[in-house]
Design an enzyme around this catalytic site. Structure first.
Site, PDB file in Angstrom:
ATOM      1  N   ASP A   1       0.909  -0.969  -0.042  1.00  0.00           N
ATOM      2  CA  ASP A   1       0.050  -0.043   0.005  1.00  0.00           C
ATOM      3  C   ASP A   1       0.809   1.251  -0.011  1.00  0.00           C
ATOM      4  O   ASP A   1       0.512   2.218  -0.701  1.00  0.00           O
ATOM      5  CB  ASP A   1      -0.839   0.101   1.157  1.00  0.00           C
ATOM      6  CG  ASP A   1      -1.822  -0.980   1.060  1.00  0.00           C
ATOM      7  OD1 ASP A   1      -2.002  -1.649   0.169  1.00  0.00           O
ATOM      8  OD2 ASP A   1      -2.816  -1.006   2.184  1.00  0.00           O
TER       9      ASP A   1
ATOM     10  N   GLU B   1       4.036   1.631  -1.249  1.00  0.00           N
ATOM     11  CA  GLU B   1       4.455   1.858  -2.582  1.00  0.00           C
ATOM     12  C   GLU B   1       3.445   2.606  -3.480  1.00  0.00           C
ATOM     13  O   GLU B   1       3.600   3.477  -4.161  1.00  0.00           O
ATOM     14  CB  GLU B   1       4.924   0.690  -3.093  1.00  0.00           C
ATOM     15  CG  GLU B   1       6.360   0.356  -2.711  1.00  0.00           C
ATOM     16  CD  GLU B   1       6.775  -1.090  -3.008  1.00  0.00           C
ATOM     17  OE1 GLU B   1       7.562  -1.212  -4.235  1.00  0.00           O
ATOM     18  OE2 GLU B   1       6.449  -1.878  -2.426  1.00  0.00           O
TER      19      GLU B   1
ATOM     20  N   GLU C   1     -28.238 -15.155 -15.013  1.00  0.00           N
ATOM     21  CA  GLU C   1     -26.920 -14.359 -14.201  1.00  0.00           C
ATOM     22  C   GLU C   1     -27.647 -13.934 -12.951  1.00  0.00           C
ATOM     23  O   GLU C   1     -28.935 -14.040 -12.859  1.00  0.00           O
ATOM     24  CB  GLU C   1     -26.595 -13.212 -15.096  1.00  0.00           C
ATOM     25  CG  GLU C   1     -27.543 -12.369 -15.468  1.00  0.00           C
ATOM     26  CD  GLU C   1     -27.005 -11.383 -16.652  1.00  0.00           C
ATOM     27  OE1 GLU C   1     -26.232 -10.629 -16.292  1.00  0.00           O
ATOM     28  OE2 GLU C   1     -27.309 -11.543 -17.943  1.00  0.00           O
TER      29      GLU C   1
ATOM     30  N   LYS D   1     -28.914 -11.390 -10.146  1.00  0.00           N
ATOM     31  CA  LYS D   1     -29.484 -10.148 -10.299  1.00  0.00           C
ATOM     32  C   LYS D   1     -28.902  -9.393  -8.919  1.00  0.00           C
ATOM     33  O   LYS D   1     -29.360  -9.409  -7.921  1.00  0.00           O
ATOM     34  CB  LYS D   1     -30.938 -10.044 -10.162  1.00  0.00           C
ATOM     35  CG  LYS D   1     -31.750  -8.900 -10.108  1.00  0.00           C
ATOM     36  CD  LYS D   1     -33.225  -8.982 -10.365  1.00  0.00           C
ATOM     37  CE  LYS D   1     -34.073  -7.731 -10.517  1.00  0.00           C
ATOM     38  NZ  LYS D   1     -33.610  -6.689  -9.704  1.00  0.00           N
TER      39      LYS D   1
ATOM     40  N   ARG E   1     -30.022   5.633 -13.220  1.00  0.00           N
ATOM     41  CA  ARG E   1     -31.345   5.187 -13.959  1.00  0.00           C
ATOM     42  C   ARG E   1     -32.174   6.490 -13.971  1.00  0.00           C
ATOM     43  O   ARG E   1     -32.861   6.653 -14.965  1.00  0.00           O
ATOM     44  CB  ARG E   1     -31.942   4.042 -13.312  1.00  0.00           C
ATOM     45  CG  ARG E   1     -32.827   3.385 -14.240  1.00  0.00           C
ATOM     46  CD  ARG E   1     -33.209   1.979 -13.617  1.00  0.00           C
ATOM     47  NE  ARG E   1     -34.613   2.261 -13.254  1.00  0.00           N
ATOM     48  CZ  ARG E   1     -35.593   2.010 -14.267  1.00  0.00           C
ATOM     49  NH1 ARG E   1     -35.252   1.720 -15.541  1.00  0.00           N
ATOM     50  NH2 ARG E   1     -36.793   2.350 -13.807  1.00  0.00           N
TER      51      ARG E   1
ATOM     52  N   LYS F   1     -32.062 -13.959 -19.768  1.00  0.00           N
ATOM     53  CA  LYS F   1     -32.066 -13.127 -21.010  1.00  0.00           C
ATOM     54  C   LYS F   1     -31.875 -14.304 -22.131  1.00  0.00           C
ATOM     55  O   LYS F   1     -31.318 -15.108 -22.121  1.00  0.00           O
ATOM     56  CB  LYS F   1     -30.779 -12.184 -21.039  1.00  0.00           C
ATOM     57  CG  LYS F   1     -31.029 -11.096 -19.878  1.00  0.00           C
ATOM     58  CD  LYS F   1     -29.737 -10.237 -19.730  1.00  0.00           C
ATOM     59  CE  LYS F   1     -29.792  -9.428 -18.735  1.00  0.00           C
ATOM     60  NZ  LYS F   1     -28.456  -8.839 -18.384  1.00  0.00           N
TER      61      LYS F   1
ATOM     62  N   LYS G   1     -37.453 -13.257  -8.791  1.00  0.00           N
ATOM     63  CA  LYS G   1     -37.191 -12.535  -7.511  1.00  0.00           C
ATOM     64  C   LYS G   1     -37.091 -13.745  -6.446  1.00  0.00           C
ATOM     65  O   LYS G   1     -38.006 -14.565  -6.337  1.00  0.00           O
ATOM     66  CB  LYS G   1     -37.942 -11.489  -7.145  1.00  0.00           C
ATOM     67  CG  LYS G   1     -37.878 -10.627  -8.278  1.00  0.00           C
ATOM     68  CD  LYS G   1     -36.847  -9.226  -7.499  1.00  0.00           C
ATOM     69  CE  LYS G   1     -37.992  -8.347  -7.249  1.00  0.00           C
ATOM     70  NZ  LYS G   1     -37.286  -6.884  -6.476  1.00  0.00           N
TER      71      LYS G   1
ATOM     72  N   CYS H   1     -32.769   0.970  33.851  1.00  0.00           N
ATOM     73  CA  CYS H   1     -31.626   0.738  32.833  1.00  0.00           C
ATOM     74  C   CYS H   1     -30.912  -0.560  33.266  1.00  0.00           C
ATOM     75  O   CYS H   1     -30.395  -0.814  34.306  1.00  0.00           O
ATOM     76  CB  CYS H   1     -30.647   1.787  32.838  1.00  0.00           C
ATOM     77  SG  CYS H   1     -29.110   1.516  32.013  1.00  0.00           S
TER      78      CYS H   1
HETATM   79  S1  IVH Z   1     -30.352  -6.110 -17.422  1.00  0.00           S
HETATM   80  C1  IVH Z   1     -33.014  -4.357 -20.203  1.00  0.00           C
HETATM   81  N1  IVH Z   1     -28.889  -7.833 -15.608  1.00  0.00           N
HETATM   82  O1  IVH Z   1     -32.526  -5.088 -12.072  1.00  0.00           O
HETATM   83  C2  IVH Z   1     -32.380  -5.111 -19.299  1.00  0.00           C
HETATM   84  N2  IVH Z   1     -30.270  -6.214 -15.022  1.00  0.00           N
HETATM   85  O2  IVH Z   1     -35.472  -4.033 -13.301  1.00  0.00           O
HETATM   86  C3  IVH Z   1     -31.568  -4.435 -18.230  1.00  0.00           C
HETATM   87  N3  IVH Z   1     -30.033  -5.910 -12.268  1.00  0.00           N
HETATM   88  O3  IVH Z   1     -32.882  -1.596 -13.000  1.00  0.00           O
HETATM   89  C4  IVH Z   1     -31.261  -4.820 -17.137  1.00  0.00           C
HETATM   90  N4  IVH Z   1     -28.626  -7.415 -11.914  1.00  0.00           N
HETATM   91  O4  IVH Z   1     -30.477  -2.278 -12.100  1.00  0.00           O
HETATM   92  C5  IVH Z   1     -29.788  -6.811 -15.670  1.00  0.00           C
HETATM   93  N5  IVH Z   1     -27.787  -9.137 -14.010  1.00  0.00           N
HETATM   94  C6  IVH Z   1     -28.703  -8.108 -14.484  1.00  0.00           C
HETATM   95  C7  IVH Z   1     -28.956  -7.379 -13.181  1.00  0.00           C
HETATM   96  C8  IVH Z   1     -29.828  -6.387 -13.506  1.00  0.00           C
HETATM   97  C9  IVH Z   1     -29.440  -6.276 -11.482  1.00  0.00           C
HETATM   98  C10 IVH Z   1     -31.145  -4.661 -11.912  1.00  0.00           C
HETATM   99  C11 IVH Z   1     -31.145  -3.531 -12.947  1.00  0.00           C
HETATM  100  C12 IVH Z   1     -32.380  -3.083 -13.460  1.00  0.00           C
HETATM  101  C13 IVH Z   1     -33.153  -3.998 -12.319  1.00  0.00           C
HETATM  102  C14 IVH Z   1     -34.291  -4.950 -13.387  1.00  0.00           C
END
Ligand code: IVH
Length: 691
Positions: free
Chosen positions: A40, A42, A120, A122, A143, A297, A321, A415
């Site tokens: 750190d 350096e 992937e 979220k 956003r 996706k 979710k 207390c």
């Molecule tokens: S894709 C059009 N991938 O989840 C597709 N979103 O409502 C764009 N998020 O606002 C989103 N992880 O902030 C995507 N691996 C991921 C994500 C992700 C978190 C959030 C993102 C977005 C919300 C989806």
């Protein structure tokens, strides 16, 4: 280098390039590969050298310089920017059936063309979009409402995992979207520090990430250990083969220098998707950051356009979710904790139970209000939930398990630490212990605050050592610290004998205490720990009153005149200095040599006795600059107009309310020009504040 230590610009240019390359490489290895190539020390030395060279030759500072990562730019408000491509959100669901429906709908819509999916994690953070032109980060936007967001570029630049300069090859002009997340360990460390500093802790990592990105001072943002994870690459001309799949795009992003989750997986059918979801439903608890679901996706980008959008989300993606994990378990007991300010927090002690990968046996009951509203009875089974956050929450009572004979929980009246009768004020959610000066956790808490970073910064005194000092009877208040002698310290040990102070430790403590005598008055004031007096309030008080005596003698009304000091705070300050015990402490601190006067150098007495209210935007200075200027010339600054105001110093864009009020009170309104004349500064029209 010449005789005076200046580097020739050509040498400087070479060195700047060299340093930039080195620092970028060390950063990358550290954040992306967990490898420290240098110490750190350096690393800091290289960064320092680059900062100095850029100061000497501002023309050599590039928009991609790693020195931008320490911040520096201050944004009063964030510019609103329109997104080039709307920032869509995803349809989301908690139901596996709906994921099955999504999958079969997608298959029908696409027809016989071969395709697959990506699954992937979220992230549970905050979405931002990063624009890169010719490989250089040019803009970062939140956003917002999906169409327009805040320009947070200077804060984004401080995030180590946002590349400022991309590795080639990269598209000429494109956008990378992703999530800013606060890793759990960094989040907890920051919240611990905030509590010690007297700042409100953040409720969860997501709020903390969002609050950090909106910090006005990018230097503060740089101190937060935020991370950026890319999940989306978009642009108009992404024609290369690798850009034809989402998976390929993220691979490309990784090569350009972004952090991309290694957990992304290509799935060919619903069974593979369900297996991925199942796996992460339990495995998520082992991640170092929060996720709240899985994003699925369609992998083939050309299909996206064909599938199109619904009202606000794409048809080619969906979010699953996770439901919060929930169990019910019997309440065994309630323990009560006493905080630094005397607040009593009840904590449920429960039969240990497995929840979201850990054993849970304690959870906060917040305050007396919470217990009353939930109507918790002795022996109840509590419903405990763990959502995306790490901390389990009590969300209800399992009424089926309640027995007829059970009684509502009775909150303690005294207390648990010092036995004092607890107090609950009108309209307050809970009880507190009023015994400020005799209740051990309150005293140790105040000592912790006193020595903390933003106060006296006595680093060598951590919580453990403060407890030792308290338990030994050597230190019962903040002034006692300054009477400590070496022979008293050496040999002190903790209750469980696990830690003790040695010869060298004692020297360090005494040296740090000695050094704290140089800490400026405003921080001494903050360190006193007067309720509601934060860092900013202390600064304003120090500036307004100039020294401790004027402050101690101020009336409540006068205190409330100070900018940022409301009536409630004024009351607390007044009450604090009414106490003879506090007077005694202040006198002892003064005698010990602490700073009890503002060091602000008085330039003149031209404005002596005049009280200004400053409003609007000025041509020559920022509002803060003009305020310190007033004080440097002996004047005072107040936040609100009253009969005590001498002048209203009006800039551009001042609100009509203030103007009206000033006219009503008959307060003269002066311009920046008139002000300069009055303060005797007409000569120095430019460079007034350049150092
Ligand atoms: S894709 C059009 N991938 O989840 C597709 N979103 O409502 C764009 N998020 O606002 C989103 N992880 O902030 C995507 N691996 C991921 C994500 C992700 C978190 C959030 C993102 C977005 C919300 C989806």
């Amino acid at each position: 280098m010449d005789l005076f230590g200046n580097t020739d610009i050509n040498d400087a240019r070479l060195r700047v390039e060299e340093l930039t390359k080195l620092i970028d490489k060390y950063n990358y290895e550290y954040y992306m590969n967990d490898t420290s190539l240098v110490s750190d020390y350096e690393f800091d030395a290289l960064l320092r050298e680059l900062i100095d060279l850029e100061k000497q030759y501002p023309e050599l500072k590039k928009a991609t310089s790693p020195t931008l990562r320490v911040g520096g730019e201050v944004n009063k408000t964030f510019r609103q920017v329109e997104h080039r491509f709307p920032m869509l959100s995803l349809g989301n669901t908690y139901s596996i059936e709906e994921i099955e429906e999504f999958e079969s709908r997608t298959r029908k819509l696409i027809g016989d063309q071969p395709f697959d999916y990506t699954c992937e994690l979220k992230y549970d953070g905050l979405a931002i979009g990063l624009t890169y032109k010719e490989g250089v980060l040019t803009q970062a936007v939140t956003r917002g409402n999906g169409t327009v967001g805040d320009d947070i570029t200077s804060n984004a630049r401080t995030i180590a995992t946002i590349p400022l300069q991309l590795q080639a090859p990269y598209p000429a002009d494109f956008e990378v979207r992703g999530e800013v997340v606060y890793p759990f360990d960094a989040f907890e460390e920051m919240n611990r520090q905030r509590e010690i500093d007297g700042d409100e802790p953040f409720a969860n990592p997501r709020n903390a990430a969002s609050g950090s990105l909106k910090l006005q001072d990018s230097r503060e943002c740089a101190k937060r250990k935020l991370q950026f994870c890319a999940y989306f690459v978009m642009g108009n001309d992404l024609d290369e083969p690798i850009m034809q799949t989402h998976y390929g795009r993220l691979e490309a992003a990784k090569r350009m220098g972004f952090q991309v989750q290694p957990y992304i997986k290509v799935c060919r059918n619903i069974d593979e998707i369900k297996a991925y979801i199942d796996y992460w439903d339990t495995e998520r608890w082992n991640l170092p950051f929060g996720i709240d679901g899985i994003v699925i996706k369609v992998n083939q980008v050309p299909l996206w356009d064909r599938m199109g959008l619904t009202a606000k989300s794409p048809r080619w993606a969906i979010a699953y979710k996770f439901k919060a994990a929930r169990v019910s378990t019997p309440l065994i007991d309630i323990s009560y904790q006493v905080g630094r300010t005397g607040v009593i927090t009840p904590v449920a002690v429960m039969e240990p139970v497995q929840l979201g990968g850990t054993t849970v046996q304690r959870a906060t009951l917040n305050n007396a209000d919470f217990i009353e509203k939930m109507d918790i009875h002795d022996g109840d089974w509590l419903l405990v939930e763990k959502g995306g956050e790490i901390i389990p929450k009590i969300v209800g009572i399992d009424m089926e398990k309640r027995t007829a004979a059970s009684r509502p929980v009775e909150f303690i009246r005294t207390c648990p630490e010092c036995g004092a009768a607890l107090v609950r004020e009108e309209g307050e959610a809970g009880f507190y212990c009023p015994n400020q000066d005799g209740c051990p956790p309150q005293i140790v808490g105040r000592l912790e605050h006193f020595v903390s970073r933003k106060a006296m910064r006595i680093d060598s005194l951590g919580t453990e050592r403060l407890k030792m000092l308290y338990n030994s009877g050597l230190v019962r208040n903040i002034a006692d610290l300054y009477d400590l002698r070496k022979e008293q310290l050496v040999g002190l040990s903790s209750d469980d004998q696990s830690a003790s102070i040695q010869d060298k430790g004692a020297d360090n403590i005494l040296a740090a205490i000695e050094q704290s005598k140089q800490v400026p008055f405003e921080r001494v004031l903050f360190a006193l720990g007067i309720r509601f007096v934060g860092e900013v309030g202390a600064k304003k008080l120090a500036r307004y009153f100039g020294d401790i005596d004027s402050l101690m003698n101020a009336s409540e009304a006068e205190l409330a005149q100070v900018e940022d000091i409301g009536e409630k705070t004024a009351q607390q300050i007044y009450a604090y200095f009414q106490s003879p015990a506090h007077h005694d402490i202040v006198e002892r601190l003064r005698a010990a040599g602490l700073q009890m006067k503002s060091a602000a150098t008085k330039v003149s007495n031209a404005l002596e006795g005049k009280v200004f209210v400053v409003s609007g935007v000025f041509a020559r200075f920022s509002r803060e600059e003009i305020k310190s200027h007033i004080e440097q010339h002996g004047g005072k600054v107040s936040s609100s107009l009253s009969t005590k105001t001498t002048y209203l110093l009006a800039g551009e864009k001042m609100g009509p309310e203030k103007l009206k009020k000033a006219e009503k009170l008959g307060i003269p309104i002066i311009s920046e020009e008139e002000y300069l004349e009055m303060s005797g500064q007409v000569r120095a029209r430019t460079g007034l504040f350049s150092s």
